[in-house]
Design an enzyme around this catalytic site. Structure first.
Site, short mmCIF file in Angstrom:
data_model
loop_
_atom_site.label_atom_id
_atom_site.label_comp_id
_atom_site.label_asym_id
_atom_site.label_seq_id
_atom_site.Cartn_x
_atom_site.Cartn_y
_atom_site.Cartn_z
N ASP A 39 0.84 -1.20 0.00
CA ASP A 39 0.00 0.00 0.00
C ASP A 39 0.88 1.25 0.00
O ASP A 39 1.89 1.32 0.69
CB ASP A 39 -0.92 -0.01 1.23
N ASN A 65 -12.96 -2.97 2.75
CA ASN A 65 -13.97 -1.93 2.96
C ASN A 65 -14.95 -1.96 1.79
O ASN A 65 -14.53 -2.03 0.63
CB ASN A 65 -13.31 -0.56 3.06
N GLY A 84 -15.36 3.27 4.22
CA GLY A 84 -14.03 3.78 3.91
C GLY A 84 -13.44 3.28 2.61
O GLY A 84 -12.24 3.44 2.38
N GLN A 85 -14.25 2.70 1.72
CA GLN A 85 -13.71 2.26 0.43
C GLN A 85 -13.42 3.48 -0.45
O GLN A 85 -14.33 4.28 -0.72
CB GLN A 85 -14.69 1.32 -0.29
N SER A 86 -12.17 3.61 -0.87
CA SER A 86 -11.80 4.75 -1.73
C SER A 86 -11.45 4.31 -3.15
O SER A 86 -11.46 5.14 -4.06
CB SER A 86 -10.63 5.52 -1.12
N HIS A 113 -10.29 -5.30 -3.21
CA HIS A 113 -8.95 -5.47 -2.64
C HIS A 113 -9.06 -5.87 -1.19
O HIS A 113 -9.95 -5.42 -0.48
CB HIS A 113 -8.09 -4.20 -2.78
N HIS A 133 -6.95 -5.69 2.23
CA HIS A 133 -5.80 -5.14 2.95
C HIS A 133 -5.24 -6.24 3.86
O HIS A 133 -6.01 -6.93 4.55
CB HIS A 133 -6.24 -4.00 3.87
P1 5GP Z 1 -9.70 1.53 0.44
O1 5GP Z 1 -9.64 2.94 0.96
O2 5GP Z 1 -10.48 1.49 -0.86
O3 5GP Z 1 -10.13 0.50 1.42
O4 5GP Z 1 -8.20 1.12 0.09
C1 5GP Z 1 -7.51 1.68 -0.99
C2 5GP Z 1 -6.05 1.64 -0.63
O5 5GP Z 1 -5.30 1.89 -1.80
C3 5GP Z 1 -5.61 2.70 0.38
O6 5GP Z 1 -5.08 2.07 1.52
C4 5GP Z 1 -4.60 3.55 -0.38
O7 5GP Z 1 -3.51 3.96 0.43
C5 5GP Z 1 -4.15 2.61 -1.47
N1 5GP Z 1 -3.72 3.29 -2.68
C6 5GP Z 1 -4.34 4.34 -3.30
N2 5GP Z 1 -3.66 4.67 -4.42
C7 5GP Z 1 -2.61 3.82 -4.50
C8 5GP Z 1 -1.53 3.69 -5.44
O8 5GP Z 1 -1.42 4.40 -6.44
N3 5GP Z 1 -0.61 2.72 -5.20
C9 5GP Z 1 -0.70 1.88 -4.10
N4 5GP Z 1 0.26 0.96 -3.95
N5 5GP Z 1 -1.70 1.99 -3.20
C10 5GP Z 1 -2.64 2.95 -3.39
#
Ligand code: 5GP
Ligand code: ZN
Length: 113
Positions: free
Chosen positions: A31, A86, A92-94, A99, A101
């Site tokens: 990450d 998420n 908190g899914q961005s 994916h 974690h």
């Molecule tokens: P979410 O917020 O959807 O649960 O998790 C998305 C994750 O992707 C976050 O932890 C964020 O730090 C990671 N992330 C976002 N953009 C990038 C990227 O360009 N490269 C990598 N390796 N991780 C990313």
């Protein structure tokens, strides 16, 4: 591959990532904003929006993702770790590409915030 999807682009190698493991179905990579001393993500190469989009037609890859999580954790010597996914904005899914974690290397609290 879905246009404008960050993790589809990472899976295709169009955007670089710090890879730990890759095969024809999935990718494990660190990450970019680690929330623990060890924090990596495991994704399918095929686009699935989230856990909520898993169904009988695409669920085969999910067991493979968990095999890769277990094998990668073992390879990194992790004895204790947390697997999180998420789903949706409030959780908190961005990034809208499935994916998991994998977080390790520090004490974890329960329940998660
Ligand atoms: P979410 O917020 O959807 O649960 O998790 C998305 C994750 O992707 C976050 O932890 C964020 O730090 C990671 N992330 C976002 N953009 C990038 C990227 O360009 N490269 C990598 N390796 N991780 C990313
Ligand atoms: Zn995608």
């Amino acid at each position: 591959m879905k246009n404008d999807c960050l993790f589809c682009a990472i899976a295709a190698g169009e955007i670089p990532s710090n890879k730990i493991y890759e095969d024809d179905q999935c990718l494990a990579f660190y990450d970019i904003a680690p929330q623990a001393p060890v924090h990596f993500l495991v994704i399918p190469k095929a686009h699935i929006a989230s856990v909520a989009a898993i169904d009988g037609g695409n669920s085969g890859v999910v067991s493979h993702l968990f095999e890769v999580i277990a094998a990668t954790a073992k390879k990194l010597g992790l004895e204790s770790y947390r697997v999180v996914s998420n789903i949706g904005e409030q959780a908190g899914q961005s990034v809208l590409h499935l994916h998991f974690h994998v977080l390790s290397g520090r004490d974890m609290t329960w329940p998660p915030g």
